[in-house]
Design an enzyme around this catalytic site. Structure first.
Site, short mmCIF file in Angstrom:
data_model
loop_
_atom_site.label_atom_id
_atom_site.label_comp_id
_atom_site.label_asym_id
_atom_site.label_seq_id
_atom_site.Cartn_x
_atom_site.Cartn_y
_atom_site.Cartn_z
N TRP A 10 -11.58 1.53 8.82
CA TRP A 10 -10.39 2.36 9.08
C TRP A 10 -9.15 1.53 9.40
O TRP A 10 -8.06 2.09 9.54
CB TRP A 10 -10.68 3.34 10.22
CG TRP A 10 -11.51 4.51 9.84
CD1 TRP A 10 -12.08 4.74 8.62
CD2 TRP A 10 -11.88 5.61 10.68
NE1 TRP A 10 -12.78 5.94 8.64
CE2 TRP A 10 -12.68 6.48 9.90
CE3 TRP A 10 -11.64 5.96 12.00
CZ2 TRP A 10 -13.21 7.67 10.39
CZ3 TRP A 10 -12.17 7.14 12.50
CH2 TRP A 10 -12.95 7.99 11.71
N LYS A 11 -9.33 0.23 9.58
CA LYS A 11 -8.21 -0.65 9.92
C LYS A 11 -7.45 -0.09 11.12
O LYS A 11 -8.05 0.54 11.98
CB LYS A 11 -7.31 -0.87 8.69
CG LYS A 11 -8.13 -1.36 7.48
CD LYS A 11 -7.30 -1.82 6.32
CE LYS A 11 -8.23 -2.29 5.20
NZ LYS A 11 -7.51 -2.84 4.07
N HIS A 96 -11.98 -10.70 7.94
CA HIS A 96 -11.23 -9.89 6.97
C HIS A 96 -9.94 -10.64 6.59
O HIS A 96 -9.31 -11.26 7.45
CB HIS A 96 -10.90 -8.52 7.56
CG HIS A 96 -10.43 -7.56 6.53
ND1 HIS A 96 -9.14 -7.60 6.05
CD2 HIS A 96 -11.06 -6.59 5.83
CE1 HIS A 96 -9.00 -6.67 5.12
NE2 HIS A 96 -10.16 -6.04 4.96
N GLU A 144 -14.23 -9.68 -1.14
CA GLU A 144 -13.03 -8.86 -1.30
C GLU A 144 -11.89 -9.71 -1.85
O GLU A 144 -11.18 -10.39 -1.09
CB GLU A 144 -12.59 -8.31 0.07
CG GLU A 144 -13.62 -7.43 0.74
CD GLU A 144 -12.95 -6.51 1.76
OE1 GLU A 144 -13.02 -5.30 1.56
OE2 GLU A 144 -12.35 -7.00 2.71
N SER A 180 -10.20 -1.61 -3.25
CA SER A 180 -9.87 -0.44 -4.06
C SER A 180 -11.11 0.31 -4.58
O SER A 180 -11.13 0.79 -5.72
CB SER A 180 -8.96 -0.84 -5.23
OG SER A 180 -7.74 -1.37 -4.74
N GLY A 201 -11.78 0.61 2.34
CA GLY A 201 -10.64 0.73 3.25
C GLY A 201 -9.95 2.07 3.06
O GLY A 201 -10.40 3.10 3.55
N GLY A 202 -8.86 2.06 2.29
CA GLY A 202 -8.02 3.25 2.10
C GLY A 202 -8.79 4.53 1.82
O GLY A 202 -8.51 5.57 2.45
P1 PGA Z 1 -9.16 -1.00 0.26
O1 PGA Z 1 -9.48 -2.03 1.44
O2 PGA Z 1 -10.43 -0.23 -0.01
O3 PGA Z 1 -8.06 -0.14 0.80
O4 PGA Z 1 -8.74 -1.79 -0.92
C1 PGA Z 1 -10.67 -2.74 1.50
C2 PGA Z 1 -10.67 -3.65 2.69
O5 PGA Z 1 -9.60 -4.20 3.01
O6 PGA Z 1 -11.70 -3.84 3.36
#
Ligand code: PGA
Length: 216
Positions: A10-11, A96, A144, A180, A201-202
């Site tokens: 979720w950052k 990360h 990543e 992504s 992430g997003g």
């Molecule tokens: P993202 O991020 O799915 O939004 O590209 C992945 C991550 O940073 O772990």
């Protein structure tokens, strides 16, 4: 069949109210979660809330933190140490790229991994290429590539598979792909022999999309 790991990062997003709304709309049968390993990594401020939610609803998802201190408990203002994180979660993300960009180097990440291992936290260690060292004791590596993070432009499954295979030649780890990932492309990655899951992430911020990702 391999057991898939699906990790939500979720950052630096969500308040308690927003997390409660997320769970109201999150709609996956517990059975589906049990077939996979679903790990939600909220910011530190929500770990306690999610732990309570999980207990109250007897929900089988697991919890992870997004970072830990590289140091033992003590006079380190603002740091949250591994022992504190372990009270709430089984996993921790280390390395990360968004933290590496803030200046975290291999030495610091090694120290963080050691702290995690001392308390029994499982490490999800992020690398963006094959040159980044993977410390001893890491169980899960997330590949990543920088261009794919938050860009809507994922790596090709074939390239991610090649990298995953090379990582496994050097260390005995599970390998996730991140960058992504959506419900539309997840299968193209998880169908690959050496990819054991995804770091999202997003797309994990939207409960409906994240439910789709798990249900796929
Ligand atoms: P993202 O991020 O799915 O939004 O590209 C992945 C991550 O940073 O772990």
């Amino acid at each position: 069949m391999k057991e898939l790991l699906i990790v939500a990062n979720w950052k630096s997003n969500k308040t308690e109210k927003e997390a409660a709304e997320w769970f109201e709309a999150f709609n996956v049968e517990d059975q589906k979660i049990q077939e996979k390993e679903v790990i939600i990594c909220p910011p530190f401020t929500l770990l306690s809330f999610l732990k309570e939610y999980k207990k109250r609803n007897n929900s089988p998802f697991k919890l992870g933190a997004q970072n830990i201190s590289a140091f033992e408990p003590g006079a380190r203002t603002g740091e949250i140490n591994a022992l504190q994180v372990k009270e709430y979660s089984d996993y921790v993300i280390i390395g990360h790229s968004e933290r590496r960009k803030m200046g975290e180097n291999d030495e610091l990440l090694q120290q963080k991994t050691e702290q995690a291992k001392l308390t029994g936290l499982k490490v999800i260690y992020c690398v963006s290429n094959l040159d980044q060292e993977i410390p001893q004791g890491v169980e899960i590596v997330a590949y990543e590539p920088l261009f794919a993070i938050g860009s809507g432009n994922p790596d090709t499954p074939e390239n991610a598979e090649q990298i995953a295979e090379k990582i496994k030649e050097k260390s005995q780890v599970k390998v996730l792909y991140g960058g992504s990932v959506t419900s539309k492309n997840i299968s193209s990655f998880t169908d690959m022999e050496n990819i054991d899951g995804v770091l999202v992430g997003g797309a994990s911020l939207d409960p409906v999309e994240f439910s789709r990702i798990i249900n796929t």
